[in-house]
Design an enzyme around this catalytic site. Structure first.
Site, PDB file in Angstrom:
ATOM      1  N   ASN A  95    -107.195   2.421 -32.760  1.00 20.64           N
ATOM      2  CA  ASN A  95    -108.253   2.141 -33.601  1.00 20.64           C
ATOM      3  C   ASN A  95    -108.133   1.703 -35.086  1.00 20.64           C
ATOM      4  O   ASN A  95    -108.580   0.838 -35.395  1.00 20.64           O
ATOM      5  CB  ASN A  95    -109.219   3.491 -33.517  1.00 20.64           C
ATOM      6  CG  ASN A  95    -109.615   3.794 -32.193  1.00 20.64           C
ATOM      7  OD1 ASN A  95    -109.134   3.359 -31.230  1.00 20.64           O
ATOM      8  ND2 ASN A  95    -110.591   4.784 -31.942  1.00 20.64           N
ATOM      9  N   ASP A  96    -107.202   2.736 -35.866  1.00 15.26           N
ATOM     10  CA  ASP A  96    -107.107   2.101 -37.120  1.00 15.26           C
ATOM     11  C   ASP A  96    -105.970   1.164 -37.129  1.00 15.26           C
ATOM     12  O   ASP A  96    -106.224   0.298 -37.999  1.00 15.26           O
ATOM     13  CB  ASP A  96    -106.367   3.462 -37.666  1.00 15.26           C
ATOM     14  CG  ASP A  96    -107.599   4.330 -38.516  1.00 15.26           C
ATOM     15  OD1 ASP A  96    -108.852   3.757 -38.616  1.00 15.26           O
ATOM     16  OD2 ASP A  96    -107.549   5.268 -38.700  1.00 15.26           O
ATOM     17  N   ARG A 136    -103.834  17.773 -34.954  1.00 14.81           N
ATOM     18  CA  ARG A 136    -103.502  16.510 -35.757  1.00 14.81           C
ATOM     19  C   ARG A 136    -104.187  17.218 -37.149  1.00 14.81           C
ATOM     20  O   ARG A 136    -105.302  17.770 -36.891  1.00 14.81           O
ATOM     21  CB  ARG A 136    -104.202  15.143 -35.587  1.00 14.81           C
ATOM     22  CG  ARG A 136    -104.087  14.205 -36.645  1.00 14.81           C
ATOM     23  CD  ARG A 136    -104.959  13.053 -36.481  1.00 14.81           C
ATOM     24  NE  ARG A 136    -106.265  13.233 -36.119  1.00 14.81           N
ATOM     25  CZ  ARG A 136    -107.294  12.194 -35.726  1.00 14.81           C
ATOM     26  NH1 ARG A 136    -106.935  11.156 -35.299  1.00 14.81           N
ATOM     27  NH2 ARG A 136    -108.660  12.212 -35.684  1.00 14.81           N
ATOM     28  N   HIS A 174    -119.118  11.053 -34.384  1.00 19.77           N
ATOM     29  CA  HIS A 174    -118.258  12.122 -33.731  1.00 19.77           C
ATOM     30  C   HIS A 174    -119.197  12.579 -32.622  1.00 19.77           C
ATOM     31  O   HIS A 174    -118.734  12.727 -31.574  1.00 19.77           O
ATOM     32  CB  HIS A 174    -118.290  13.246 -34.711  1.00 19.77           C
ATOM     33  CG  HIS A 174    -117.140  13.306 -35.560  1.00 19.77           C
ATOM     34  ND1 HIS A 174    -115.788  13.698 -35.322  1.00 19.77           N
ATOM     35  CD2 HIS A 174    -116.897  12.393 -36.529  1.00 19.77           C
ATOM     36  CE1 HIS A 174    -115.028  13.442 -36.090  1.00 19.77           C
ATOM     37  NE2 HIS A 174    -115.620  12.373 -36.931  1.00 19.77           N
ATOM     38  N   ARG A 208    -114.993  -2.881 -37.807  1.00 19.96           N
ATOM     39  CA  ARG A 208    -115.473  -3.262 -36.400  1.00 19.96           C
ATOM     40  C   ARG A 208    -116.949  -2.747 -36.543  1.00 19.96           C
ATOM     41  O   ARG A 208    -117.790  -3.090 -35.656  1.00 19.96           O
ATOM     42  CB  ARG A 208    -114.707  -2.566 -35.294  1.00 19.96           C
ATOM     43  CG  ARG A 208    -114.881  -1.061 -35.412  1.00 19.96           C
ATOM     44  CD  ARG A 208    -114.447  -0.401 -34.020  1.00 19.96           C
ATOM     45  NE  ARG A 208    -113.810   1.131 -34.311  1.00 19.96           N
ATOM     46  CZ  ARG A 208    -113.600   1.862 -33.424  1.00 19.96           C
ATOM     47  NH1 ARG A 208    -113.897   1.484 -32.010  1.00 19.96           N
ATOM     48  NH2 ARG A 208    -113.268   2.940 -33.802  1.00 19.96           N
ATOM     49  N   CYS A 233    -102.776   6.938 -28.502  1.00 22.49           N
ATOM     50  CA  CYS A 233    -104.176   7.698 -28.342  1.00 22.49           C
ATOM     51  C   CYS A 233    -105.172   6.430 -28.827  1.00 22.49           C
ATOM     52  O   CYS A 233    -104.767   5.399 -28.956  1.00 22.49           O
ATOM     53  CB  CYS A 233    -104.381   8.914 -29.190  1.00 22.49           C
ATOM     54  SG  CYS A 233    -103.922   8.751 -30.847  1.00 22.49           S
ATOM     55  N   ARG A 282    -108.267  16.613 -32.601  1.00 22.58           N
ATOM     56  CA  ARG A 282    -108.810  16.589 -33.775  1.00 22.58           C
ATOM     57  C   ARG A 282    -109.214  17.744 -34.462  1.00 22.58           C
ATOM     58  O   ARG A 282    -110.067  18.487 -33.615  1.00 22.58           O
ATOM     59  CB  ARG A 282    -109.848  15.461 -33.753  1.00 22.58           C
ATOM     60  CG  ARG A 282    -109.676  14.251 -32.868  1.00 22.58           C
ATOM     61  CD  ARG A 282    -110.578  13.186 -32.876  1.00 22.58           C
ATOM     62  NE  ARG A 282    -110.634  11.983 -32.414  1.00 22.58           N
ATOM     63  CZ  ARG A 282    -110.809  11.756 -30.972  1.00 22.58           C
ATOM     64  NH1 ARG A 282    -111.246  12.566 -30.085  1.00 22.58           N
ATOM     65  NH2 ARG A 282    -110.385  10.535 -30.634  1.00 22.58           N
ATOM     66  N   GLU A 330    -100.379   4.109 -37.272  1.00 23.05           N
ATOM     67  CA  GLU A 330    -101.687   3.560 -37.349  1.00 23.05           C
ATOM     68  C   GLU A 330    -101.817   2.751 -38.549  1.00 23.05           C
ATOM     69  O   GLU A 330    -103.007   2.046 -38.778  1.00 23.05           O
ATOM     70  CB  GLU A 330    -102.788   4.657 -37.458  1.00 23.05           C
ATOM     71  CG  GLU A 330    -102.832   5.955 -38.246  1.00 23.05           C
ATOM     72  CD  GLU A 330    -103.660   6.676 -38.299  1.00 23.05           C
ATOM     73  OE1 GLU A 330    -104.694   6.559 -37.376  1.00 23.05           O
ATOM     74  OE2 GLU A 330    -103.836   7.759 -38.587  1.00 23.05           O
TER      75      GLU A 330
END
Lengths: 105, 566
Positions: B442-443, B320, B177, B453, B490, B284, B419
């Site tokens: 990303n997911d 979210r 984060h 990753r 996103c 987030r 995702e």
């Protein structure tokens, strides 16, 4: 023991090789005892361990020697009470444990 | 590039490196006062410890005391103040760290450990020297590079960007984060360096090269000059992009693209607004759970949501719900079989399993919905039942609010993250049950390609340009379009200008990007037309080699906006 060498009448210069016997080496606590003892003498005290050299009256400097059990040190004293200083310090370093060193003081 | 500010667990900082020549005497007095105060403190400690634990334990403090009184050490510190005009803080830190380094280099583990004693003494002296001047990180008043073992996300977010030139942390990872926040604040950062803090003193000159993940301690003149030049170019580009801040994101052929910001903290809204973002596409909420020791209260949630809704002045804000693994939440019992956390109890699954926790968040969002255009988004939906269950709980919370006559926006839009490949396979069903979609690349990449990753042995397989990923994105956009449901994207892919043309060509009309990337994406959008993008997309969808696709996209971007390709 090397024979003392006279530079001035009152100034002696003496050195002696000693082995560190206590299992903790010459780290903080034993080092502190060493420095405290060394500071009682007027002579300058220098300690050599391998290629490192330290002021025997400076704890932090002494610690940088990293002297551990079994290592050989050379203590060098110069000043009016060099012999006495050397005698006392050598005896301290050769003690088998910190407690014994403590008892000394 | 700038002077180092070393932060340890106690948050010390060395305010300045030099003192005025005529202040030397005064500074020496301060040094001696602090030595004396520290000595008294240590003596008191020694006596207390000796009483409680025995002489054996007290002895360690005797050694500290001896060290503090060490005339050689004092002499060295004094010399630095007298001759170099260093501040006592800097002189102490420099000297002590040099000794600590010597200890650490001794080939004797026990002696090397003594370095911690040195740091302990250093800390004690600094505490006395800095006294009341010991400042919080958020109160930094001159530009510094922040070096720390770790920074909490809130510490990072509370940094004043005017004074924080960048930061380096020993721990953490690129997905942490803190790293995300750094990116959002456009601060150069290098994370997960491993131990290095003992090699540097506060006030030292430091260069951070965030692009290459380099930290250069005490750089030479040539290196400084080279980086000054690079920083200059960077600023020039940033200034040129800044001229787009007020402009709308419209393609050359007049298609209006929605550009939203991804945010983590309320403070990040400011940059979104300044750059005329069309809203917040991803708010987030994990920071609310991670910061607090205890579970956040409804009011904590509410305040954070209202702040952003209010600041966005009626533009949509997509909140979210909790997207964390159970392992990250201290207040919940740790899951027993969590051998594979990314496939485990996390995100919406965790919320559905901990209904009171979930309801608290939903209530807060609903109550906040009166203050602007709030939207709710559920993460990691992988089957229809999960979505329905979440919606049912939401309806239930709405009913509760109604009963207790608390008002909210009953027409609040409900969306889901896409995702997981399963969500794409079922997209024709999902379109009937939500108001909007957000593709979390990303997911989606991780779950589609089965690649972690963070694992360097397989990380090269993790790529947005794998045709499988691109097909899933295309399928989602088309299905949403057919059903007339908005879809945005996103995740890091949307924030990288390399993919902007491709995504436009695939039919994407809404991007949600880190605030720092808003202008770069806008720059691309404003220089293309849809036909041209569709050509790029068609070409890419015929290709099968991820690196070749990447190269092709980079070339296309270079033709369009060479300054964005480094």
């Amino acid at each position: 023991m090397l024979p003392g060498r006279c530079s001035r009448m009152s100034d002696m210069n003496a050195r002696r090789r000693v082995r560190v016997n206590n299992p903790q080496g010459l780290h903080l606590r034993p080092g502190e005892l060493f420095v405290r003892l060394a500071s009682q003498f007027d002579s300058q005290i220098e300690v050599t361990c391998g290629d490192r050299r330290a002021d025997g009256k400076s704890l932090i400097d002494l610690c940088t020697l990293g002297a551990t059990q079994g290592m050989e040190l050379e203590i060098e004293a110069s000043g009016p009470d060099a012999e006495a200083a050397l005698e006392a310090l050598a005896e301290l370093v050769e003690k088998e444990s910190v407690d014994e060193m403590n008892a000394e003081q | 590039m700038g002077e180092a500010l070393v932060v340890d667990q106690e948050g010390f900082r060395i305010p300045e490196r030099f003192v005025a020549r005529d202040a030397v005497t005064h500074e020496l007095d301060r040094l001696h006062a602090s030595l004396q105060a520290a000595a008294q403190e240590i003596a008191a400690n020694r006596d207390a410890v000796t009483r409680q634990l025995g002489e054996h334990y007290g002895a360690i403090f005797s050694a500290h005391l001896e060290m503090l009184k060490d005339s050689k050490l004092q002499g060295e510190i004094e010399d630095l103040i007298r001759q170099q005009h260093y501040s006592p803080e800097y002189a102490v830190s420099r000297t002590m760290r040099r000794y600590a380094k010597v200890f650490q280099l001794l080939d004797n583990a026990f002696m090397a450990e003594r370095a911690t004693d040195i740091f302990d003494i250093e800390k004690r002296l600094l505490r006395h020297l800095l006294g009341r001047r010991r400042e919080e990180l958020s109160q930094v008043t001159s530009p510094v590079v922040i070096l720390a073992h770790n920074l909490t996300p809130s510490e990072t977010a509370n940094l004043n960007p005017k004074f924080a030139l960048g930061f380096v942390t020993e721990s953490g990872g690129p997905g942490s984060h803190t790293a995300i926040v750094a990116e959002a604040m456009q601060l150069p950062a290098v994370v997960a360096t491993g131990p290095f803090l003992t090699d540097v003193s506060g006030g030292d000159r430091v260069i951070i090269d965030g692009d290459q993940g380099l930290v250069i301690l005490q750089p030479d003149e040539e290196t400084i000059a080279r980086y000054q030049h690079a920083a200059e170019e960077h600023r020039t580009l940033a200034a040129r992009l800044e001229s787009l801040a007020d402009q709308p994101a419209v393609t050359e052929d007049g298609v209006r693209i929605q550009l939203y910001g991804n945010i983590e903290f309320p403070q990040e809204v400011e940059m979104c607004r300044r750059r005329s973002a069309d809203g917040i596409g991803l708010y987030r909420t994990e920071f609310l759970y991670l910061n607090a020791g205890a579970e956040p209260t409804e009011e904590t949630h509410y305040d954070a949501y209202v702040k952003v809704l209010h600041d966005m002045q009626g533009k949509p804000v997509c909140i979210r719900t909790l997207d964390l693994g159970a392992d990250k939440l201290r207040n919940l019992p740790s899951p027993e079989d969590e051998r594979n956390p990314v496939l485990g109890l996390r995100s919406i699954r965790l919320s559905l399993r901990n209904v009171p926790l979930f309801r608290t968040q939903l209530r807060a969002i609903l109550r906040a919905s009166l203050h602007g255009e709030a939207q709710i988004m559920f993460p990691l939906i992988s089957n229809l039942q999960e979505l329905r269950q979440a919606k049912m709980l939401l309806a239930d919370v709405m009913e509760d609010l109604q009963e207790s006559q608390v008002s909210y926006d009953p027409n609040i839009k409900i969306g889901m993250m896409v995702e997981v490949p399963a969500a794409v396979m079922l997209i024709d069903r999902f379109v009937q049950e939500v108001d909007f979609f957000s593709i979390g690349t990303n997911d989606l990449i991780q779950y589609t390609l089965a690649v972690d990753r963070g694992n360097k042995d397989v990380a090269s397989l993790y790529t947005a340009t794998n045709p499988a990923v691109l097909r899933l994105i295309r399928t989602t956009i088309r299905a949403a379009d057919r059903a007339g449901k908005p879809v945005n994207l996103c995740g890091q892919m949307s924030g990288s200008s390399m993919y902007t043309m491709l995504l436009l060509g695939l039919g994407l009309r809404q991007y949600s990007v880190p605030p720092a990337a808003l202008l770069e994406i806008k720059r691309v959008v404003r220089s293309v037309n849809i036909k041209q993008c569709e050509r790029v997309a068609r070409r890419v969808m015929q290709m099968d080699n991820p690196p070749a696709i990447k190269n092709y996209l980079r070339e296309q971007l270079k033709l369009l906006a060479p300054e964005l390709v480094s």
